[in-house]
Design a protein around this motif. Structure first.
Motif, mmCIF file in Angstrom:
data_model
loop_
_atom_site.group_PDB
_atom_site.id
_atom_site.type_symbol
_atom_site.label_atom_id
_atom_site.label_comp_id
_atom_site.label_asym_id
_atom_site.label_seq_id
_atom_site.Cartn_x
_atom_site.Cartn_y
_atom_site.Cartn_z
ATOM 1 N N ASP A 50 0.781 -1.240 0.067
ATOM 2 C CA ASP A 50 -0.003 -0.061 0.019
ATOM 3 C C ASP A 50 0.954 1.275 -0.082
ATOM 4 O OD1 ASP A 50 1.162 0.039 2.417
ATOM 5 O OD2 ASP A 50 -0.791 0.199 3.600
ATOM 6 N N ALA A 177 8.248 -10.243 11.369
ATOM 7 C CA ALA A 177 6.738 -10.423 11.289
ATOM 8 C C ALA A 177 6.407 -10.926 12.659
ATOM 9 C CB ALA A 177 6.048 -10.988 10.196
ATOM 10 N N ASP A 184 0.576 -11.900 17.325
ATOM 11 C CA ASP A 184 0.026 -10.900 16.702
ATOM 12 C C ASP A 184 1.337 -10.483 15.460
ATOM 13 O OD1 ASP A 184 -2.252 -11.019 17.954
ATOM 14 O OD2 ASP A 184 -1.877 -9.192 19.058
ATOM 15 N N ARG A 185 0.821 -10.409 14.283
ATOM 16 C CA ARG A 185 1.782 -9.885 13.206
ATOM 17 C C ARG A 185 2.216 -8.424 13.230
ATOM 18 N NH1 ARG A 185 3.092 -12.177 8.548
ATOM 19 N NH2 ARG A 185 4.208 -11.294 7.004
ATOM 20 N N THR A 186 3.525 -8.277 13.165
ATOM 21 C CA THR A 186 4.037 -6.772 13.195
ATOM 22 C C THR A 186 3.996 -6.199 11.940
ATOM 23 O OG1 THR A 186 5.785 -7.590 14.949
ATOM 24 C CG2 THR A 186 6.195 -5.496 13.929
ATOM 25 N N GLU A 187 3.195 -5.170 11.835
ATOM 26 C CA GLU A 187 3.109 -4.342 10.773
ATOM 27 C C GLU A 187 4.459 -3.599 10.123
ATOM 28 O OE1 GLU A 187 -0.635 -2.293 10.989
ATOM 29 O OE2 GLU A 187 -1.775 -3.967 10.046
ATOM 30 N N TYR A 188 4.834 -2.807 11.265
ATOM 31 C CA TYR A 188 5.840 -2.075 11.136
ATOM 32 C C TYR A 188 6.697 -1.609 12.310
ATOM 33 C CZ TYR A 188 3.050 2.083 12.078
ATOM 34 O OH TYR A 188 2.291 3.304 12.304
ATOM 35 N N ARG A 228 8.985 -1.163 7.538
ATOM 36 C CA ARG A 228 7.650 -2.125 7.228
ATOM 37 C C ARG A 228 8.300 -3.496 7.470
ATOM 38 N NH1 ARG A 228 3.068 0.609 5.755
ATOM 39 N NH2 ARG A 228 3.653 2.627 5.437
ATOM 40 N N ASP A 229 7.261 -4.321 7.818
ATOM 41 C CA ASP A 229 7.315 -5.830 7.825
ATOM 42 C C ASP A 229 8.283 -6.322 6.623
ATOM 43 O OD1 ASP A 229 7.121 -8.660 7.771
ATOM 44 O OD2 ASP A 229 5.151 -8.462 7.254
ATOM 45 N N THR A 269 1.689 -3.573 15.853
ATOM 46 C CA THR A 269 1.051 -4.925 15.026
ATOM 47 C C THR A 269 -0.285 -4.854 14.661
ATOM 48 O OG1 THR A 269 -0.052 -5.464 17.485
ATOM 49 C CG2 THR A 269 2.371 -6.123 17.181
ATOM 50 N N VAL A 270 -0.946 -5.582 14.450
ATOM 51 C CA VAL A 270 -2.114 -5.505 13.769
ATOM 52 C C VAL A 270 -3.257 -5.250 14.983
ATOM 53 C CG1 VAL A 270 -2.070 -7.188 11.805
ATOM 54 C CG2 VAL A 270 -2.701 -7.997 14.199
ATOM 55 N N GLU A 273 0.219 -1.190 19.648
ATOM 56 C CA GLU A 273 1.188 -0.379 19.540
ATOM 57 C C GLU A 273 1.766 0.083 20.661
ATOM 58 O OE1 GLU A 273 0.922 4.277 18.508
ATOM 59 O OE2 GLU A 273 -0.451 2.804 16.912
#
Length: 280
Positions: A50, A177, A184-188, A228-229, A269-270, A273
């Motif tokens: 994105d 990630a 939880d997945r790390t976004e950045y 970012r991830d 994370t999703v 933060e």
């Protein structure tokens, strides 16, 4: 390599091109310049990210601005990949066509105030004639450079002691990630540095590592801002006489960088933060 975005706001393509030419003219007196153009109007929808500077699917062209030698063009390339390529042989890069670039920008045109609030704007100008290209270049040189592992490896290879070196060892840290499948997945991650102090300590650490017997050159770089991830965060590169000195110095370098250089990390994370040092 220092990267500068050039944003046009209500002035037209011809004005944008003249602004780029003016800035290239100034920067080319200081070093080699690359120019990256992104055209989103022909994007084919294949992008899986994105962020505009990572988008694949528009037309990306990049060239050496001082020479006019075209290097590449096509829809299979992202702006970030073009910048990574230029980083090994350019001192500066200009980027057009990306409205939310992660690098510092200049804005040209009558609507020059209509940019996202988080944009790092070095200067604005109503017309090309109002662009103070020398002032912009000075400000750009004080910004964080764009480095890659390849650009740092090339730099240590240029060491006057390279003929005595039989080893180059490297370390690359990247955004993980997850620690485990259930996390939880790390976004950045977002990094901030203690201004002045962080740079001084990093320079002192690099100098100390280079003073070791058998070590001929050390390069270290840690990104700040949003990473970012899956993206790279930090690099350590060591040129040494033998592999043992190279490996040992790389390991000590990254360990001491994390311990001694004041960098503050926010994890997003999703679902959450937080600043990492608040949870340690």
């Amino acid at each position: 390599m220092h990267v500068l975005g050039v944003l046009e706001r209500g002035a037209g393509r011809e004005t944008l091109e003249r602004a780029v030419d003016r800035l290239v003219g100034e920067l080319s007196t200081r070093g080699r310049v690359g120019v990256v153009h992104y055209d989103a109007t022909i994007a084919d929808g294949t992008s899986t990210v994105d962020h505009p500077s990572l988008t694949i699917g528009g037309d990306v062209t990049y060239e050496l601005g001082a020479d006019g030698d075209w290097l590449a063009s096509g829809t299979g390339l992202s702006v970030q990949e073009a910048l990574d390529t230029l980083a090994t042989n350019c001192d500066y890069a200009l980027v057009t066509g990306v409205s939310e670039l992660r690098y510092p920008c200049v804005v040209v045109g009558p609507d020059r105030d209509s940019v996202p609030e988080e944009t790092d704007v070095l200067a604005t100008a109503a017309t090309v004639a109002d662009l103070e290209s020398d002032v912009i270049a000075d400000r750009l040189e004080r910004s964080e450079p764009h480095e890659t592992l390849e650009s740092l490896v090339d730099r240590v290879k240029d060491s006057p002691l390279a003929d005595r070196a039989g080893a180059i060892a490297t370390f690359t840290g990247r955004v993980r990630a997850k620690d485990s499948a259930d996390d939880d997945r790390t976004e950045y991650l977002e990094f901030e540095k203690y201004e002045g102090v962080a740079d001084e300590r990093l320079a002192a650490l690099r100098e100390e590592l280079e003073s070791r017997d058998g070590v001929y050159a050390v390069e270290m770089h840690h990104r700040t801002g949003v990473v970012r991830d899956g993206e790279d965060i930090v690099f350590v590169v060591v040129l040494a006489g033998h592999r043992r000195e190279a490996f040992r110095t790389v390991e000590d370098g990254i360990d001491r960088l994390k311990d001694e250089v004041p960098l503050f990390k926010k994890e997003v994370t999703v679902d959450d933060e937080f600043w990492v040092h608040d949870r340690e």
